[in-house]
Design an enzyme around this catalytic site. Structure first.
Site, PDB file in Angstrom:
ATOM      1  N   ASN A  95      72.777 -17.925  19.028  1.00 35.14           N
ATOM      2  CA  ASN A  95      72.403 -17.750  20.434  1.00 35.14           C
ATOM      3  C   ASN A  95      72.603 -16.307  20.892  1.00 35.14           C
ATOM      4  O   ASN A  95      71.789 -15.761  21.647  1.00 35.14           O
ATOM      5  CB  ASN A  95      73.197 -18.713  21.329  1.00 35.14           C
ATOM      6  CG  ASN A  95      72.504 -20.060  21.450  1.00 35.14           C
ATOM      7  OD1 ASN A  95      71.489 -20.291  20.810  1.00 35.14           O
ATOM      8  ND2 ASN A  95      73.038 -20.938  22.263  1.00 35.14           N
ATOM      9  N   CYS A 100      72.762 -22.352  28.109  1.00 36.02           N
ATOM     10  CA  CYS A 100      73.256 -21.969  26.775  1.00 36.02           C
ATOM     11  C   CYS A 100      73.471 -20.476  26.618  1.00 36.02           C
ATOM     12  O   CYS A 100      74.601 -20.018  26.509  1.00 36.02           O
ATOM     13  CB  CYS A 100      72.311 -22.505  25.706  1.00 36.02           C
ATOM     14  SG  CYS A 100      72.458 -24.293  25.554  1.00 36.02           S
TER      15      CYS A 100
HETATM   16  N1  LIG Z   1      71.364 -28.084  27.004  1.00 38.68           N
HETATM   17  C1  LIG Z   1      71.037 -27.506  25.857  1.00 38.68           C
HETATM   18  O1  LIG Z   1      69.900 -27.021  25.673  1.00 38.68           O
HETATM   19  C2  LIG Z   1      72.019 -27.402  24.742  1.00 38.68           C
HETATM   20  C3  LIG Z   1      71.567 -27.075  23.455  1.00 38.68           C
HETATM   21  C4  LIG Z   1      72.497 -26.988  22.421  1.00 38.68           C
HETATM   22  C5  LIG Z   1      73.850 -27.163  22.688  1.00 38.68           C
HETATM   23  N2  LIG Z   1      74.269 -27.438  23.957  1.00 38.68           N
HETATM   24  C6  LIG Z   1      75.705 -27.646  24.177  1.00 38.68           C
HETATM   25  O2  LIG Z   1      75.954 -29.041  24.226  1.00 38.68           O
HETATM   26  C7  LIG Z   1      76.969 -29.333  25.204  1.00 38.68           C
HETATM   27  C8  LIG Z   1      76.429 -30.297  26.241  1.00 38.68           C
HETATM   28  O3  LIG Z   1      75.336 -29.659  26.914  1.00 38.68           O
HETATM   29  P1  LIG Z   1      74.399 -30.462  27.913  1.00 38.68           P
HETATM   30  O4  LIG Z   1      73.340 -29.534  28.363  1.00 38.68           O
HETATM   31  O5  LIG Z   1      74.045 -31.775  27.313  1.00 38.68           O
HETATM   32  O6  LIG Z   1      75.431 -30.694  29.111  1.00 38.68           O
HETATM   33  P2  LIG Z   1      75.310 -31.717  30.326  1.00 38.68           P
HETATM   34  O7  LIG Z   1      76.145 -31.148  31.399  1.00 38.68           O
HETATM   35  O8  LIG Z   1      73.884 -32.033  30.576  1.00 38.68           O
HETATM   36  O9  LIG Z   1      75.982 -33.047  29.756  1.00 38.68           O
HETATM   37  C9  LIG Z   1      77.338 -33.197  29.552  1.00 38.68           C
HETATM   38  C10 LIG Z   1      77.692 -34.641  29.876  1.00 38.68           C
HETATM   39  O10 LIG Z   1      79.044 -34.866  29.511  1.00 38.68           O
HETATM   40  C11 LIG Z   1      79.623 -35.715  30.490  1.00 38.68           C
HETATM   41  N3  LIG Z   1      81.075 -35.570  30.419  1.00 38.68           N
HETATM   42  C12 LIG Z   1      81.837 -34.509  30.804  1.00 38.68           C
HETATM   43  N4  LIG Z   1      83.131 -34.769  30.558  1.00 38.68           N
HETATM   44  C13 LIG Z   1      83.190 -35.992  29.998  1.00 38.68           C
HETATM   45  C14 LIG Z   1      84.239 -36.803  29.535  1.00 38.68           C
HETATM   46  N5  LIG Z   1      85.503 -36.392  29.591  1.00 38.68           N
HETATM   47  N6  LIG Z   1      83.961 -38.031  29.046  1.00 38.68           N
HETATM   48  C15 LIG Z   1      82.671 -38.446  28.978  1.00 38.68           C
HETATM   49  N7  LIG Z   1      81.624 -37.730  29.415  1.00 38.68           N
HETATM   50  C16 LIG Z   1      81.889 -36.510  29.908  1.00 38.68           C
HETATM   51  C17 LIG Z   1      79.010 -35.254  31.796  1.00 38.68           C
HETATM   52  O11 LIG Z   1      79.098 -36.242  32.806  1.00 38.68           O
HETATM   53  C18 LIG Z   1      77.569 -34.978  31.360  1.00 38.68           C
HETATM   54  O12 LIG Z   1      76.758 -36.115  31.531  1.00 38.68           O
HETATM   55  C19 LIG Z   1      77.408 -27.978  25.750  1.00 38.68           C
HETATM   56  O13 LIG Z   1      78.486 -27.513  24.989  1.00 38.68           O
HETATM   57  C20 LIG Z   1      76.187 -27.097  25.500  1.00 38.68           C
HETATM   58  O14 LIG Z   1      76.537 -25.753  25.376  1.00 38.68           O
HETATM   59  C21 LIG Z   1      73.390 -27.588  24.977  1.00 38.68           C
END
Ligand SMILES: NC(=O)c1ccc[n+]([C@@H]2O[C@H](COP(=O)([O-])OP(=O)(O)OC[C@H]3O[C@@H](n4cnc5c(N)ncnc54)[C@H](O)[C@@H]3O)[C@@H](O)[C@H]2O)c1
Length: 461
Positions: free
Chosen positions: A227, A279
């Site tokens: 990234n 990200c």
């Molecule tokens: N969005 C992307 O394009 C992408 C791509 C690759 C990696 N990532 C990584 O993946 C991870 C998640 O990203 P995202 O975009 O899906 O985030 P998001 O915020 O859309 O989803 C995270 C989810 O986790 C839940 N959550 C938080 N704490 C929790 C807990 N203690 N127990 C259960 N659920 C819990 C939240 O309610 C939310 O629904 C991050 O680290 C991000 O950097 C994201």
């Protein structure tokens, strides 16, 4: 194989839905009960093309269920994917509290050995801390927890296709059993044996994705290093764009020629307003912070971040140059999401543009095919309308902030008629400068001085 997904955001839903399409049994949970209720009611709380079809098909097949009972979910699976958010702290460091909460929950609720997989983006050495937390909090059960890193490379907007047809699958493991389990999880994806909603009549023949097995720290580093490199490329293109404006080149000609060199490649060389989203900005900050913590000089990355932040000021300079006085001007914003095909506005450049324009007293109206409601929650004082022609009506300037393809297809002569002053600042270089000029617009974009644009258009006839 029985899988558990913790965190039902972009990554969790795509992972859960696609692995269920690959014939695994998946239980997904989230600590946001309203999100689970929405999912149980058959609705998807985010906009991501094809995700609704994947999730609906998996639920119909009985291979995907959603629950608020995290304990039940944890006990039901062998492999647990942690997909919770890792947002930035004020210092730029990744906030790993959600990962820590989930680790303690797994330790408390598990009744059999588990492979716990980090899918969230985390700094190197998180695997080590995760394993320690699982074993410290799970000591009374005497259970063995294995840990693995499986960074996710999906891109919002094309996430389902990216998951089904990845370039590579990276798994960082400590032992052969974790390697075996993750090979079994991904075997249908690698071998192309899954129900692909994108290609119902069969996926096009392509090379199998590489299944790369590494150490856990390498896997963690691969995600941040990838990234950050993409961020570097964008900032590089943006500096070239500034040079083009000063020296009379056309950034699109320059970056296109650069990108034809296979050592460089064409992707992520697009000049404009810079990168945003959940990200790149946070991952680059977390990587800088990590390097500082271990005494490695990563000024290179700091510079890329500084250049990216400056893009907003570069736009503001253009706004001031064209409008002279910004206060009380009606400015229409085309696009709010950080990129097309998503409703995600987290760290979207459009948000900072709104803040800056409001601080200078502009009156704002905005549209976006998917992100209006999310933006309204942050900026209730902006006027929103789903109809781009309505937001253009009477505007002194129109800013293109997200390059949704439907914006390109607009009847721009009608936009011209609607505007009080036909000034378009295209921060995504989405429109053709010569066409806009011929339609009577005052038009400006990044790194494409008008003279060059005309020469390009003439010479390509
Ligand atoms: N969005 C992307 O394009 C992408 C791509 C690759 C990696 N990532 C990584 O993946 C991870 C998640 O990203 P995202 O975009 O899906 O985030 P998001 O915020 O859309 O989803 C995270 C989810 O986790 C839940 N959550 C938080 N704490 C929790 C807990 N203690 N127990 C259960 N659920 C819990 C939240 O309610 C939310 O629904 C991050 O680290 C991000 O950097 C994201």
């Amino acid at each position: 194989m029985k899988l558990v997904v913790i965190g039902c955001g972009y990554v969790g839903l795509v992972t859960g839905g696609c692995l269920a399409a690959a014939r695994h049994e998946v239980v997904a949970t989230d600590n946001d009960a309203s999100k689970i209720a929405t999912l149980q009611a058959g609705r998807i709380p985010i906009y991501e093309p094809h995700l609704d079809e994947v999730v609906a098909a998996a639920r119909r097949a009985g291979r995907l269920r959603f629950t608020t009972d995290a304990g039940d979910a944890i006990r039901s699976g062998d492999v647990i994917f942690i997909c919770v958010g890792t947002p930035p702290r004020a210092t730029g460091e990744a906030d790993l509290s959600a990962i820590d909460n989930v680790a303690r929950l797994i330790a408390a609720e598990a009744r059999s050995p588990k492979l716990v997989v980090e899918k969230s983006t985390v700094p190197a050495q998180t695997g080590q801390n995760l394993k320690r937390a699982l074993n410290v909090y799970g000591h009374s059960s005497g259970l063995h927890f294995d840990v693995a890193s499986n960074p996710e490379f999906l891109r919002e907007g094309t996430a389902v296709g990216d998951f089904f047809h990845p370039d590579r699958i990276v798994v960082g493991v400590e032992g052969v059993e974790a390697d075996r389990q993750l090979r079994e999880v991904y075997e249908p994806i690698v071998e192309g044996r899954f129900e692909c909603v994108l290609h119902p009549n069969g996926c096009p023949q392509s090379a199998k994705p590489e299944f790369l097995v590494t150490t856990i720290p390498s896997a963690e580093l691969i995600k941040h290093a990838s990234n950050s490199f993409l961020a570097l490329k964008i900032s590089y293109a943006n500096v070239i764009s500034d040079l083009c404006e000063r020296l009379g080149g056309n950034v699109e000609e320059v970056t296109r020629a650069m990108g034809l060199d296979p050592r460089i490649g064409p992707q992520f060389l697009k000049a404009g307003l810079g990168f945003g989203g959940f990200c790149l900005p946070k991952d680059i900050q977390a990587f800088i912070h990590l390097a500082e913590q271990v005494g490695v000089d990563f000024s290179l990355l700091k510079e890329a971040e500084r250049i990216n932040r400056q893009r907003i000021e570069r736009l503001m300079e253009k706004v001031r140059n064209h409008l002279w006085v910004v206060k009380d001007k009606q400015i229409a914003l085309l696009g709010l999401a950080f990129k097309p095909f998503t409703d995600d506005i987290r760290l979207a450049p459009a948000l900072e543009v709104i803040r800056r324009l409001q601080a200078e007293g502009a009156k704002l109206r905005a549209t976006d095919p998917q992100a209006i409601e999310r933006a309204r929650a942050i900026f209730p004082d902006v006027i929103y309308n789903a109809d781009p022609y309505e937001i253009a009506r009477g505007a002194d300037a129109l800013l293109v902030l997200t390059e949704w393809p439907q914006f390109k297809q607009l009847d721009w002569s009608r936009i011209h008629r609607e505007m009080a002053r036909p000034l378009v600042l295209d921060t995504r270089n989405m429109l053709d400068p010569l066409t806009m000029k011929l339609q009577g617009f005052e038009y400006d974009s990044f790194g494409r001085p008008e003279a060059n644009a005309s020469v390009t258009a003439e010479s390509s006839r």
